[in-house]
Structure formats: C-alpha cells, structure tokens
Motif scaffolding. Structure first.
Motif, PDB file in Angstrom:
ATOM      1  N   ARG A   1       0.833  -1.204   0.000  1.00  0.00           N
ATOM      2  CA  ARG A   1       0.000   0.000   0.000  1.00  0.00           C
ATOM      3  C   ARG A   1       0.870   1.258   0.000  1.00  0.00           C
ATOM      4  O   ARG A   1       2.076   1.209   0.199  1.00  0.00           O
ATOM      5  CB  ARG A   1      -0.925   0.002   1.210  1.00  0.00           C
ATOM      6  N   THR A   2       0.202   2.370  -0.190  1.00  0.00           N
ATOM      7  CA  THR A   2       0.844   3.667  -0.140  1.00  0.00           C
ATOM      8  C   THR A   2       0.209   4.466   0.988  1.00  0.00           C
ATOM      9  O   THR A   2      -1.015   4.576   1.061  1.00  0.00           O
ATOM     10  CB  THR A   2       0.650   4.419  -1.473  1.00  0.00           C
ATOM     11  N   ASP A   3       1.033   4.998   1.881  1.00  0.00           N
ATOM     12  CA  ASP A   3       0.534   5.788   3.002  1.00  0.00           C
ATOM     13  C   ASP A   3       0.911   7.248   2.806  1.00  0.00           C
ATOM     14  O   ASP A   3       1.986   7.565   2.297  1.00  0.00           O
ATOM     15  CB  ASP A   3       1.130   5.300   4.326  1.00  0.00           C
ATOM     16  N   TYR A   4       0.030   8.119   3.235  1.00  0.00           N
ATOM     17  CA  TYR A   4       0.274   9.550   3.218  1.00  0.00           C
ATOM     18  C   TYR A   4       0.385  10.008   4.661  1.00  0.00           C
ATOM     19  O   TYR A   4      -0.497   9.746   5.467  1.00  0.00           O
ATOM     20  CB  TYR A   4      -0.873  10.295   2.531  1.00  0.00           C
ATOM     21  N   ILE A   5       1.482  10.673   4.976  1.00  0.00           N
ATOM     22  CA  ILE A   5       1.654  11.172   6.343  1.00  0.00           C
ATOM     23  C   ILE A   5       2.052  12.654   6.292  1.00  0.00           C
ATOM     24  O   ILE A   5       2.637  13.118   5.314  1.00  0.00           O
ATOM     25  CB  ILE A   5       2.727  10.391   7.130  1.00  0.00           C
ATOM     26  N   VAL A   6       1.721  13.357   7.331  1.00  0.00           N
ATOM     27  CA  VAL A   6       2.155  14.741   7.486  1.00  0.00           C
ATOM     28  C   VAL A   6       3.237  14.727   8.561  1.00  0.00           C
ATOM     29  O   VAL A   6       3.003  14.251   9.668  1.00  0.00           O
ATOM     30  CB  VAL A   6       0.996  15.662   7.897  1.00  0.00           C
ATOM     31  N   SER A   7       4.420  15.205   8.203  1.00  0.00           N
ATOM     32  CA  SER A   7       5.512  15.201   9.179  1.00  0.00           C
ATOM     33  C   SER A   7       6.331  16.475   9.069  1.00  0.00           C
ATOM     34  O   SER A   7       6.298  17.177   8.048  1.00  0.00           O
ATOM     35  CB  SER A   7       6.413  13.977   8.986  1.00  0.00           C
ATOM     36  N   ARG A   8       7.071  16.724  10.122  1.00  0.00           N
ATOM     37  CA  ARG A   8       7.982  17.869  10.142  1.00  0.00           C
ATOM     38  C   ARG A   8       9.063  17.630   9.094  1.00  0.00           C
ATOM     39  O   ARG A   8       9.537  16.517   8.910  1.00  0.00           O
ATOM     40  CB  ARG A   8       8.576  17.982  11.542  1.00  0.00           C
ATOM     41  N   THR A   9       9.452  18.705   8.424  1.00  0.00           N
ATOM     42  CA  THR A   9      10.422  18.605   7.339  1.00  0.00           C
ATOM     43  C   THR A   9      11.514  19.646   7.535  1.00  0.00           C
ATOM     44  O   THR A   9      11.229  20.819   7.774  1.00  0.00           O
ATOM     45  CB  THR A   9       9.727  18.841   5.983  1.00  0.00           C
ATOM     46  N   LEU A  10      12.749  19.207   7.439  1.00  0.00           N
ATOM     47  CA  LEU A  10      13.899  20.096   7.539  1.00  0.00           C
ATOM     48  C   LEU A  10      14.250  20.575   6.129  1.00  0.00           C
ATOM     49  O   LEU A  10      14.445  19.762   5.231  1.00  0.00           O
ATOM     50  CB  LEU A  10      15.092  19.351   8.156  1.00  0.00           C
ATOM     51  N   VAL A  11      14.302  21.890   5.939  1.00  0.00           N
ATOM     52  CA  VAL A  11      14.604  22.462   4.625  1.00  0.00           C
ATOM     53  C   VAL A  11      15.989  23.092   4.688  1.00  0.00           C
ATOM     54  O   VAL A  11      16.233  23.992   5.488  1.00  0.00           O
ATOM     55  CB  VAL A  11      13.549  23.507   4.206  1.00  0.00           C
ATOM     56  N   LEU A  12      16.893  22.595   3.842  1.00  0.00           N
ATOM     57  CA  LEU A  12      18.262  23.101   3.760  1.00  0.00           C
ATOM     58  C   LEU A  12      18.484  23.750   2.400  1.00  0.00           C
ATOM     59  O   LEU A  12      17.918  23.300   1.399  1.00  0.00           O
ATOM     60  CB  LEU A  12      19.263  21.960   3.947  1.00  0.00           C
ATOM     61  N   ARG A  13      19.318  24.800   2.363  1.00  0.00           N
ATOM     62  CA  ARG A  13      19.611  25.480   1.099  1.00  0.00           C
ATOM     63  C   ARG A  13      21.092  25.831   1.038  1.00  0.00           C
ATOM     64  O   ARG A  13      21.690  26.235   2.040  1.00  0.00           O
ATOM     65  CB  ARG A  13      18.778  26.753   0.977  1.00  0.00           C
ATOM     66  N   ALA A  14      21.670  25.681  -0.148  1.00  0.00           N
ATOM     67  CA  ALA A  14      23.066  26.068  -0.361  1.00  0.00           C
ATOM     68  C   ALA A  14      23.122  27.585  -0.510  1.00  0.00           C
ATOM     69  O   ALA A  14      22.515  28.137  -1.413  1.00  0.00           O
ATOM     70  CB  ALA A  14      23.616  25.393  -1.612  1.00  0.00           C
ATOM     71  N   PHE A  15      23.842  28.270   0.399  1.00  0.00           N
ATOM     72  CA  PHE A  15      23.944  29.719   0.287  1.00  0.00           C
ATOM     73  C   PHE A  15      25.183  30.136  -0.498  1.00  0.00           C
ATOM     74  O   PHE A  15      25.365  31.309  -0.804  1.00  0.00           O
ATOM     75  CB  PHE A  15      23.878  30.416   1.656  1.00  0.00           C
ATOM     76  N   LYS A  16      26.028  29.169  -0.826  1.00  0.00           N
ATOM     77  CA  LYS A  16      27.104  29.403  -1.781  1.00  0.00           C
ATOM     78  C   LYS A  16      27.354  28.121  -2.562  1.00  0.00           C
ATOM     79  O   LYS A  16      26.919  27.049  -2.176  1.00  0.00           O
ATOM     80  CB  LYS A  16      28.390  29.920  -1.166  1.00  0.00           C
ATOM     81  N   GLU A  17      28.023  28.269  -3.650  1.00  0.00           N
ATOM     82  CA  GLU A  17      28.289  27.142  -4.533  1.00  0.00           C
ATOM     83  C   GLU A  17      29.239  26.157  -3.863  1.00  0.00           C
ATOM     84  O   GLU A  17      30.182  26.549  -3.185  1.00  0.00           O
ATOM     85  CB  GLU A  17      28.928  27.674  -5.816  1.00  0.00           C
ATOM     86  N   ASN A  18      29.004  24.863  -4.081  1.00  0.00           N
ATOM     87  CA  ASN A  18      29.879  23.833  -3.521  1.00  0.00           C
ATOM     88  C   ASN A  18      29.872  22.636  -4.455  1.00  0.00           C
ATOM     89  O   ASN A  18      28.894  21.895  -4.505  1.00  0.00           O
ATOM     90  CB  ASN A  18      29.422  23.431  -2.126  1.00  0.00           C
ATOM     91  N   GLY A  19      30.965  22.451  -5.174  1.00  0.00           N
ATOM     92  CA  GLY A  19      31.069  21.315  -6.080  1.00  0.00           C
ATOM     93  C   GLY A  19      29.993  21.359  -7.147  1.00  0.00           C
ATOM     94  O   GLY A  19      29.853  22.321  -7.889  1.00  0.00           O
ATOM     95  N   ALA A  20      29.191  20.306  -7.212  1.00  0.00           N
ATOM     96  CA  ALA A  20      28.146  20.195  -8.227  1.00  0.00           C
ATOM     97  C   ALA A  20      26.880  20.962  -7.856  1.00  0.00           C
ATOM     98  O   ALA A  20      25.965  21.073  -8.669  1.00  0.00           O
ATOM     99  CB  ALA A  20      27.796  18.726  -8.450  1.00  0.00           C
ATOM    100  N   TYR A  21      26.810  21.503  -6.655  1.00  0.00           N
ATOM    101  CA  TYR A  21      25.598  22.173  -6.180  1.00  0.00           C
ATOM    102  C   TYR A  21      25.703  23.682  -6.355  1.00  0.00           C
ATOM    103  O   TYR A  21      26.621  24.316  -5.842  1.00  0.00           O
ATOM    104  CB  TYR A  21      25.328  21.827  -4.714  1.00  0.00           C
ATOM    105  N   ALA A  22      24.753  24.235  -7.072  1.00  0.00           N
ATOM    106  CA  ALA A  22      24.711  25.671  -7.312  1.00  0.00           C
ATOM    107  C   ALA A  22      24.140  26.399  -6.103  1.00  0.00           C
ATOM    108  O   ALA A  22      23.435  25.801  -5.283  1.00  0.00           O
ATOM    109  CB  ALA A  22      23.864  25.965  -8.545  1.00  0.00           C
ATOM    110  N   LYS A  23      24.433  27.671  -6.019  1.00  0.00           N
ATOM    111  CA  LYS A  23      23.868  28.498  -4.958  1.00  0.00           C
ATOM    112  C   LYS A  23      22.344  28.492  -5.106  1.00  0.00           C
ATOM    113  O   LYS A  23      21.819  28.627  -6.208  1.00  0.00           O
ATOM    114  CB  LYS A  23      24.398  29.928  -5.091  1.00  0.00           C
ATOM    115  N   GLY A  24      21.654  28.279  -4.000  1.00  0.00           N
ATOM    116  CA  GLY A  24      20.194  28.263  -4.022  1.00  0.00           C
ATOM    117  C   GLY A  24      19.569  26.878  -4.124  1.00  0.00           C
ATOM    118  O   GLY A  24      18.358  26.738  -4.035  1.00  0.00           O
TER     119      GLY A  24
END
Length: 131
Positions: free
Chosen positions: A38-61
């Motif tokens: 089956r597929t369950d839907y849950i509401v949970s706390r979520t941690l949101v992270l963002r790159a504030f500067k470029e790092n390797g393959a990850y662009a700013k933002g």
C-alpha cells in the motif's frame, strides 16, 4: 525523533555551517511512504536546507527537503553502526555532536548532502585578562 534531538541538530547546522543553511526547521508537509502492499500519506515535520554558496556540483540556491521520518531512519542506522553514539544519545540530546549531525544528514539524504560543518577553534589568550 525527539524534539530536543531535532533542535540540537538544527543548532549544529546553523552554528557551524560552511555552505549550507537551515531555511525552515518547522515546516509540516505531506509525504508519501510506499510500502509493499500500500501507499501511506503522512504529514511530518520537514527540515529544509539550502546552499547559500556554490559547492562542487551544487549551485547556490539548491534546496533539499528532508522529512523527519527519513531522519528517524538515519538515526536508527547510525545507532546500529556506532555503539558509542547510541550510549551517548541515550543520556541526553546535548551529547549529539556536529560530526553526528553530519552523519545523520548524510544517511537521511542517501549520501547526497554533506554538510562539511566546521567547529571553530576556541581562542585562549596567552595572558589571562585579569592580570
């Protein structure tokens, strides 16, 4: 995950960040969990992270959302891998270190996000200020 442990993780990321920051640590979002039958839907706390500067393959933002149930699974895996961590964390959430936070985030994101937290060295003056 205990709220004190979650807040300690957020503290370490905020205090010792090098290229990634916490955008939102109190976002509640609906997530889909696929089980065998089956597929369950849950509401949970979520941690949101963002790159504030470029790092390797990850662009700013670049933004990552990490559901709390993924952090729980990563915490369980890390407890099995490191018995010393398991003993420390049973005492209190304050025993969570920045290194532990890096491992938990790496496990929760399946190796995609590496925080590279840097703990600054404590400055100890040569002469005490009271002399």
């Amino acid at each position: 995950m205990r709220n004190t442990l979650y807040r300690q993780m957020v503290f370490w990321i905020d205090a010792h960040r090098t290229w990634i920051e916490v955008v939102d640590d109190n976002l509640y979002k609906e997530h889909i969990i696929v089980r065998h039958d089956r597929t369950d839907y849950i509401v949970s706390r979520t941690l949101v992270l963002r790159a504030f500067k470029e790092n390797g393959a990850y662009a700013k933002g670049t933004t990552w959302t990490i559901p709390e149930h993924e952090l729980d699974k990563a915490l369980a895996i890390y407890r099995k891998q490191d018995r010393e961590f398991s003993r420390r964390i049973k005492k209190a959430a304050m025993y969570l270190s920045s290194g532990d936070t890096e491992v938990i985030i790496r496990l929760a994101t399946h190796g995609i996000v590496r925080l590279n937290l840097v703990v600054p060295a404590a400055h100890i003056p040569e002469k005490p200020y009271y002399l």
